[in-house]
Scaffold this motif. Structure first.
Motif, PDB file in Angstrom:
ATOM      1  N   ASP A   1     -12.435 -32.496 -34.887  1.00 17.36           N
ATOM      2  CA  ASP A   1     -12.653 -31.448 -33.902  1.00 17.36           C
ATOM      3  C   ASP A   1     -11.386 -30.600 -33.737  1.00 17.36           C
ATOM      4  O   ASP A   1     -10.299 -31.139 -33.466  1.00 17.36           O
ATOM      5  CB  ASP A   1     -13.030 -32.049 -32.552  1.00 17.36           C
ATOM      6  N   PRO A   2     -11.464 -29.275 -33.903  1.00 17.17           N
ATOM      7  CA  PRO A   2     -10.265 -28.423 -33.885  1.00 17.17           C
ATOM      8  C   PRO A   2      -9.431 -28.529 -32.615  1.00 17.17           C
ATOM      9  O   PRO A   2      -8.215 -28.714 -32.678  1.00 17.17           O
ATOM     10  CB  PRO A   2     -10.837 -27.008 -34.066  1.00 17.17           C
ATOM     11  N   LEU A   3     -10.075 -28.417 -31.451  1.00 22.12           N
ATOM     12  CA  LEU A   3      -9.310 -28.455 -30.203  1.00 22.12           C
ATOM     13  C   LEU A   3      -8.697 -29.829 -29.964  1.00 22.12           C
ATOM     14  O   LEU A   3      -7.553 -29.939 -29.498  1.00 22.12           O
ATOM     15  CB  LEU A   3     -10.203 -28.066 -29.029  1.00 22.12           C
ATOM     16  N   GLU A   4      -9.442 -30.876 -30.284  1.00 17.34           N
ATOM     17  CA  GLU A   4      -8.904 -32.228 -30.141  1.00 17.34           C
ATOM     18  C   GLU A   4      -7.736 -32.434 -31.097  1.00 17.34           C
ATOM     19  O   GLU A   4      -6.732 -33.068 -30.749  1.00 17.34           O
ATOM     20  CB  GLU A   4     -10.001 -33.258 -30.426  1.00 17.34           C
ATOM     21  N   LYS A   5      -7.855 -31.893 -32.291  1.00 17.47           N
ATOM     22  CA  LYS A   5      -6.805 -32.029 -33.297  1.00 17.47           C
ATOM     23  C   LYS A   5      -5.516 -31.353 -32.825  1.00 17.47           C
ATOM     24  O   LYS A   5      -4.425 -31.918 -32.917  1.00 17.47           O
ATOM     25  CB  LYS A   5      -7.289 -31.396 -34.606  1.00 17.47           C
ATOM     26  N   VAL A   6      -5.657 -30.137 -32.304  1.00 23.13           N
ATOM     27  CA  VAL A   6      -4.486 -29.400 -31.816  1.00 23.13           C
ATOM     28  C   VAL A   6      -3.855 -30.126 -30.628  1.00 23.13           C
ATOM     29  O   VAL A   6      -2.634 -30.310 -30.559  1.00 23.13           O
ATOM     30  CB  VAL A   6      -4.874 -27.960 -31.423  1.00 23.13           C
ATOM     31  N   GLY A   7      -4.695 -30.559 -29.687  1.00 24.74           N
ATOM     32  CA  GLY A   7      -4.168 -31.249 -28.508  1.00 24.74           C
ATOM     33  C   GLY A   7      -3.431 -32.517 -28.871  1.00 24.74           C
ATOM     34  O   GLY A   7      -2.350 -32.803 -28.326  1.00 24.74           O
TER      35      GLY A   7
END
Length: 516
Positions: free
Chosen positions: A173-179
């Motif tokens: 998941d992009p947002l989870e990855k960034v966070g």
């Protein structure tokens, strides 16, 4: 099932880049002796155009030029086409496609080709195709622009990137990855046992990421591809494709004035421009480049003299810092620009010229006319010129030095047609209104980039839709501020709101943000 393209999963944020505007590219080319294609009628291609926000900004101001953008992400192109239709732009075409399948037979040739944020983040075979397209598609006097991460500075960024990618390798998941990546980087920077060299690198990267959107971090720092280049490597790639280095997109980026005398002397002894630029990158620890280039057979002039200013329009936000400014006085006067950076000048004709530029900013003035106006200003203050020609030469030399070493004064070939006065019911132009809904920056019809981060200023711009008088704006802004829970210094704002609105409208008008 074919995996989703990452830019469709998390679209790249809307951005525009003034350094890629045809006027900027043509100006740099002309400085180095090129017969750059006419800005008003040029043909522009952007590879990896995203949602087209960059081309849309340029195309809105250049209705007789043609702009073509290509991007692999369907999401980007759908969004961009909606904006093109909304703004009724007949000169901007956005296409979904793969650059590896492009050909000059299908697309034709272009005067300016730009690729921002693409080259270092694609596979080798795509990079090879990109350079081939520049070779085949640039017109005889065309200019190319490519931005890329540069070595040696990008090596430190690559190190941090590798660690964040390792930590988040099992997260999709992009947002989870960034966070997760940012949390881990924060943990690293706070707890590393190597304080002397490692900790500052981690802290600098963490600070950089805090200034970026999640999509920036996801694509630029956590993406599958990342290839920085030493400048001499990039220059060799250009040579292999019958292209040659022209300049950096920002002329002052070539300056060595910021170096200590020993370094300037060392660099001055290097005649080869590629080697000199590479050594300059070593001293700077350079991380990022925005390189301009042209066809290999194009003859360039690298012996640039101050007299070249006579061929350009000049603009600057520099204004006298003192309320008691006098151009005729031989005393040193401080001039301060829009970003708060200042310089000190004691030459009367130069002081007069800078004062005039500050008064008309963001419009530009033809340099010979600027000198004449500065002369008249001094004559009105009872100054007699024994040798105006010599004084003008001194002004040329001073301003050329500022232009070469800073971004405080800019050169142009093109002056956009813009309204610099506000009507009784001010209305911002449609491009600015569209940008206001997309990002923190808006571009004016004079080609300026305004960063509008505070919610009060954004609200004022939003309300200026042509239906409200100054009295209406005062009423609606008062209500907005009183309702705002997170607005700081509310009472001070309310006490000075009427004058702030009046000053803001005047400043916005001067910068060309209102419709024609």
């Amino acid at each position: 099932m074919k995996p989703a393209f990452s830019y469709d999963t998390m679209p790249y944020p809307s951005k525009f880049f003034l350094q890629t505007h045809p006027d900027r590219l043509a100006t740099i080319g002309t400085i180095f002796g090129m017969n750059a294609p006419n800005v008003k009628t040029c043909r522009v291609l952007e590879l990896g155009c995203g949602n087209g926000s960059n081309l849309i900004a340029h195309g809105f101001n250049l209705p007789t030029a043609e702009f073509v953008g290509i991007d692999l992400a369907e999401t980007h192109i759908i969004e961009g086409k909606q904006a093109v239709a909304q703004l009724n732009l007949k000169n901007v075409e956005l296409l979904q496609g793969d650059v590896t399948e492009m050909s000059v037979a299908e697309y034709g040739k272009f005067d300016y080709i730009i690729a921002h944020g693409l080259f270092s983040w694609i596979p080798d075979f795509v990079r090879e195709k990109v350079l081939m397209l520049y070779r085949e598609m640039l017109t005889e006097n065309g200019i190319g622009y490519i931005s890329y991460n540069a070595l040696p500075g990008a090596r430190l960024r690559e190190m941090v990137r590798d660690m964040m990618r390792f930590h988040t390798s099992e997260i999709s998941d992009p947002l989870e990855k960034v966070g997760s990546a940012i949390s881990f980087l924060s943990l690293l920077s706070e707890n590393t046992t190597e304080k002397k060299t490692f900790k500052p690198v981690l802290e600098n990267e963490l600070e950089r990421h805090f200034r970026h959107d999640a999509a920036d971090i996801f694509h630029d720092d956590l993406g599958d591809f990342y290839q920085p280049f030493y400048f001499h490597e990039f220059a060799e790639l250009l040579k292999e494709n019958d292209l040659q280095f022209l300049s950096e997109a920002e002329f002052h980026a070539l300056s060595t004035n910021s170096f200590p005398p020993d370094v300037r002397e060392f660099l001055a002894q290097i005649n080869d421009v590629i080697k000199r630029e590479q050594y300059a990158d070593f001293f700077r620890g350079r991380v990022f480049r925005q390189t301009l280039f042209c066809r290999a057979e194009t003859r360039l002039n690298r012996q640039i003299a101050p007299e070249i200013l006579d061929n350009f329009l000049v603009s600057s936000s520099l204004r006298p810092a003192s309320a008691s400014f006098s151009a005729i006085s031989p005393n040193v006067e401080k001039f301060v620009g829009a970003k708060g950076v200042g310089i000190e000048i004691n030459h009367p004709l130069t002081k007069a010229a800078l004062s005039i530029l500050g008064d008309i900013w963001g419009c530009a003035a033809a340099f010979p006319e600027l000198l004449e106006k500065a002369k008249k200003m001094l004559e009105n203050e009872n100054s007699n010129f024994e040798d105006f020609s010599a004084q003008a030469d001194t002004t040329r030399a001073i301003l050329f030095q500022i232009i070469s070493g800073t971004d405080l004064i800019e050169l142009h070939l093109f002056q956009p047609d813009a309204n610099t006065k506000a009507s009784e019911k001010p209305k911002i132009n449609e491009l600015a209104r569209w940008q206001l809904n997309q990002a923190n920056n808006v571009s004016t019809l004079l080609g300026l980039d305004l960063k509008i981060e505070d919610e009060v200023s954004r609200r004022l711009l939003y309300l200026m839709d042509g239906t409200r008088s100054a009295e209406d704006l005062l009423r609606d802004m008062t209500e907005f501020i009183e309702r705002g829970e997170e607005i700081e210094d509310k009472q001070d704002l309310l006490n000075n709101l009427e004058s702030w609105i009046s000053d803001s409208i005047a400043q916005f008008a001067k910068l060309g943000i209102f419709e024609k």
